[in-house]
Design an enzyme around this catalytic site. Structure first.
Site, PDB file in Angstrom:
ATOM      1  N   TYR A 175      10.850  -1.724  -8.986  1.00  0.00           N
ATOM      2  CA  TYR A 175       9.576  -1.855  -9.500  1.00  0.00           C
ATOM      3  C   TYR A 175       8.402  -0.991  -8.929  1.00  0.00           C
ATOM      4  O   TYR A 175       7.740  -0.385  -9.419  1.00  0.00           O
ATOM      5  CB  TYR A 175       9.105  -3.341  -9.425  1.00  0.00           C
TER       6      TYR A 175
ATOM      7  N   CYS B 236       8.758 -13.450   0.791  1.00  0.00           N
ATOM      8  CA  CYS B 236       9.122 -11.980   1.268  1.00  0.00           C
ATOM      9  C   CYS B 236       8.026 -11.997   2.583  1.00  0.00           C
ATOM     10  O   CYS B 236       6.951 -12.229   2.526  1.00  0.00           O
ATOM     11  CB  CYS B 236       8.590 -10.940   0.583  1.00  0.00           C
TER      12      CYS B 236
ATOM     13  N   ASN C 288       1.599   0.677   5.809  1.00  0.00           N
ATOM     14  CA  ASN C 288       2.467   0.262   4.761  1.00  0.00           C
ATOM     15  C   ASN C 288       3.311  -0.808   5.050  1.00  0.00           C
ATOM     16  O   ASN C 288       4.439  -0.433   6.179  1.00  0.00           O
ATOM     17  CB  ASN C 288       3.253   1.185   3.969  1.00  0.00           C
ATOM     18  N   GLY C 289       3.207  -1.996   4.805  1.00  0.00           N
ATOM     19  CA  GLY C 289       4.261  -3.054   5.133  1.00  0.00           C
ATOM     20  C   GLY C 289       3.534  -4.319   5.726  1.00  0.00           C
ATOM     21  O   GLY C 289       2.305  -4.463   5.583  1.00  0.00           O
TER      22      GLY C 289
ATOM     23  N   CYS D  51      17.414  -4.565   1.740  1.00  0.00           N
ATOM     24  CA  CYS D  51      17.100  -6.128   1.637  1.00  0.00           C
ATOM     25  C   CYS D  51      16.993  -6.913   0.827  1.00  0.00           C
ATOM     26  O   CYS D  51      16.191  -6.264  -0.309  1.00  0.00           O
ATOM     27  CB  CYS D  51      15.677  -5.976   2.586  1.00  0.00           C
TER      28      CYS D  51
ATOM     29  N   CYS E 111      14.688 -11.862  -0.481  1.00  0.00           N
ATOM     30  CA  CYS E 111      13.767 -12.630  -1.613  1.00  0.00           C
ATOM     31  C   CYS E 111      14.717 -13.191  -2.707  1.00  0.00           C
ATOM     32  O   CYS E 111      14.282 -14.298  -3.166  1.00  0.00           O
ATOM     33  CB  CYS E 111      12.526 -11.846  -2.253  1.00  0.00           C
TER      34      CYS E 111
ATOM     35  N   CYS F 247       0.768  -1.246  -0.037  1.00  0.00           N
ATOM     36  CA  CYS F 247      -0.011   0.008  -0.119  1.00  0.00           C
ATOM     37  C   CYS F 247       0.804   1.258   0.099  1.00  0.00           C
ATOM     38  O   CYS F 247       1.984   1.342   0.038  1.00  0.00           O
ATOM     39  CB  CYS F 247      -0.810  -0.161   1.234  1.00  0.00           C
TER      40      CYS F 247
ATOM     41  N   SER G 147       7.364  -0.508 -15.913  1.00  0.00           N
ATOM     42  CA  SER G 147       8.878  -0.356 -15.231  1.00  0.00           C
ATOM     43  C   SER G 147      10.041  -0.972 -15.896  1.00  0.00           C
ATOM     44  O   SER G 147      11.348  -0.686 -15.463  1.00  0.00           O
ATOM     45  CB  SER G 147       8.826  -1.274 -13.966  1.00  0.00           C
TER      46      SER G 147
ATOM     47  N   CYS H 170      13.615  -2.242   1.212  1.00  0.00           N
ATOM     48  CA  CYS H 170      13.224  -3.198   0.081  1.00  0.00           C
ATOM     49  C   CYS H 170      13.846  -2.620  -1.058  1.00  0.00           C
ATOM     50  O   CYS H 170      13.594  -1.701  -1.661  1.00  0.00           O
ATOM     51  CB  CYS H 170      11.691  -3.452   0.139  1.00  0.00           C
TER      52      CYS H 170
ATOM     53  N   GLY I  47      -1.110   0.531  -4.819  1.00  0.00           N
ATOM     54  CA  GLY I  47      -2.589  -0.348  -4.204  1.00  0.00           C
ATOM     55  C   GLY I  47      -3.515   0.141  -5.153  1.00  0.00           C
ATOM     56  O   GLY I  47      -3.934   1.456  -5.098  1.00  0.00           O
TER      57      GLY I  47
ATOM     58  N   ASP J 208      12.478  -6.931 -18.589  1.00  0.00           N
ATOM     59  CA  ASP J 208      11.199  -6.556 -17.720  1.00  0.00           C
ATOM     60  C   ASP J 208      11.840  -6.745 -16.396  1.00  0.00           C
ATOM     61  O   ASP J 208      13.062  -6.759 -15.997  1.00  0.00           O
ATOM     62  CB  ASP J 208      10.286  -7.845 -17.817  1.00  0.00           C
ATOM     63  N   ASP J 209      11.153  -6.258 -15.298  1.00  0.00           N
ATOM     64  CA  ASP J 209      11.602  -6.163 -13.966  1.00  0.00           C
ATOM     65  C   ASP J 209      11.823  -7.554 -13.228  1.00  0.00           C
ATOM     66  O   ASP J 209      12.646  -7.545 -12.172  1.00  0.00           O
ATOM     67  CB  ASP J 209      11.062  -5.370 -13.079  1.00  0.00           C
TER      68      ASP J 209
END
Length: 474
Positions: free
Chosen positions: A254, A394, A112-113, A445, A448, A9, A295, A248, A37, A357-358
């Site tokens: 992205y 993640c 957010n998170g 971070c 992932c 979000c 992106s 992140c 979002g 692509d991302d």
């Protein structure tokens, strides 16, 4: 519809010393943050301590019109939120901001998170008599803040105490009857910035929201910092600051809008730099470089510039197809890809194409996009991805779930290339993805990608956290 990952979000808050149309400011800011979002949105307005809110499932212009904004009225503060669910179902009940009325007054919270210990905290609270109305972890935070507010001397002290117990990613904007508060987790997983406009103070997930209001960027909220805006101005509480930051990295790859600046680094330039690194790591003989909108476009420019291969427009994106267009059957989803993306055949026919692509999550949509290029006459397609392969889930607010759904965990790169129909494939390395945000005042971070998380994570993600994960077919 597409094989993209999603971020949970975007949040916004404004403190205006004088009564003003703060609902309209929130509306325009949320419009700028819509990319973060698209499932639901909401605005809460504070007029002399009376908080009025409206929220619903849908895009910002669908949920809010002039009549709705007028009903929210004018005030001195507002909090806004746009949501993509990573925990909790997509419903009006789970939409934010959350408005809580308790013995010390009314509070509105936007988050957010994602917390790694939300389920444990929720279980503990329920055993003590707490009743929850939503299935998201934001309500856990709200409940803990209001509980701590009973004994704390102020709302900011309650937030400070809550931060002792919650673990994971959270960028918060909290509105009490008299104060607007921003707080960011000690690792700084998600962005949060401070802006100023004619004496008013603004908190937002990205600087592009400040730009939409003509506001001046002041600085980022630091990892672990609590910032309070009230009639005395801005003040900071830094008792949770000092840990190693771990933004992140996918914010730069992205999530964020390319015109945003995060932690002092341009998102647009970071993506171009990712493309340049890709060209150095995975060179190829080709005639044209094209990006998958949106992106992938900046990274494609960076790849073209570094490699010397001409950049060109490969796809035309239909921007009038929203998430509501997603259809229930596989055949309808495949047709939807063609409606949302169409190849500019004149640019790719008979050519060797580098496709940027991302990311690739499951690989199904990537295969469809490659097929579009082949059908348009591309003689070779070489795929380059501006991030490393996803190898792990993640836990911090991104919908990358169990390893068995990640194509890179099931196949080698050669097998992936064959699966999606490309002549070659190349991913950006973990080492270089850490370098793309040149000048950023933070660490990153990359759990992932390599499984090395900055904080302890659960042995397995609770099942309830995956109610609305990667959309089918991605």
């Amino acid at each position: 519809m597409f094989d993209n990952i999603h971020e949970e979000c975007g949040v916004f808050g404004i403190y205006e010393p004088q009564t003003a149309d703060v609902a309209a400011s929130a509306y325009y800011a949320l419009y700028a943050l819509q990319h973060r979002g698209q499932e639901s949105c909401g605005i809460a307005v504070n007029d002399d301590g009376i908080i009025t809110a409206h929220k619903d499932v849908g895009l910002v212009p669908d949920v809010f019109n002039r009549d709705v904004l007028d009903k929210l009225g004018k005030g001195q503060m507002a909090v806004g939120h746009v949501r993509y669910s990573t925990t909790g179902s997509s419903s009006r009940t789970n939409a934010q901001p959350l408005v809580v009325r308790h013995i010390k007054g009314t509070m509105a919270l936007a988050h957010n998170g994602s917390l790694v210990n939300a389920q444990q905290l929720r279980d503990k609270l329920e055993l003590s008599g707490a009743i929850f109305h939503t299935t998201n972890d934001s309500e856990v935070i709200a409940y803990m803040v209001t509980r701590n507010r009973i004994s704390a001397g102020s709302i900011e002290e309650a937030v400070e105490q809550t931060m002792d117990d919650i673990k994971g990613a959270y960028s918060l904007v909290i509105m009490s009857p008299k104060k607007l508060i921003a707080a960011r987790d000690p690792q700084g997983f998600r962005p949060l910035v401070i802006g100023e406009l004619n004496g008013s103070f603004i908190f937002a997930s990205e600087s592009c929201a400040l730009d939409s209001l003509g506001a001046h960027y002041v600085r980022d909220v630091e990892a672990g910092e609590i910032v309070v805006a009230d009639k005395s101005g801005l003040r900071s509480i830094r008792t949770h600051c000092g840990q190693k930051s771990s933004m992140c990295v996918f914010e730069f790859v992205y999530f964020a809008r390319p015109d945003s600046v995060i932690e002092g680094a341009s998102v647009h330039l970071a993506r171009q730099r990712a493309g340049a690194y890709l060209a150095l790591e995975h060179p190829v003989q080709a005639d044209i470089v094209v990006g998958v909108p949106d992106s992938g476009l900046d990274a494609a420019m960076g790849y073209a510039r570094q490699s010397g291969i001409p950049y060109g427009i490969g796809f035309i994106k239909n921007r009038y197809v929203g998430r509501t267009f997603i259809q229930p059957t596989q055949a309808q989803r495949e047709r939807a890809v063609r409606i949302k993306l169409n190849v500019l055949a004149a640019n790719v026919k008979g050519k060797r194409v580098v496709l940027i692509d991302d990311s690739i999550v499951r690989g199904t949509t990537s295969g469809k996009i490659v097929a579009l290029l082949r059908d348009a006459g591309a003689c070779e397609v070489h795929m380059r991805i501006s991030s490393p392969p996803f190898m792990n889930p993640c836990y911090f607010g991104t919908d990358i779930d169990s390893r068995d759904k990640l194509i890179a965990c099931r196949m080698s790169q050669e097998e992936i290339a064959k699966e999606i129909g490309v002549d070659s494939i190349g991913y950006l390395s973990v080492d270089n993805v850490k370098k793309i945000a040149e000048g950023a005042k933070c660490g990153f971070c990359v759990g992932c990608f390599n499984g090395e998380y900055p904080i302890e994570v659960p042995a397995e993600m609770p099942k309830s956290c995956f109610e609305n994960k990667i959309s089918e077919g991605k």
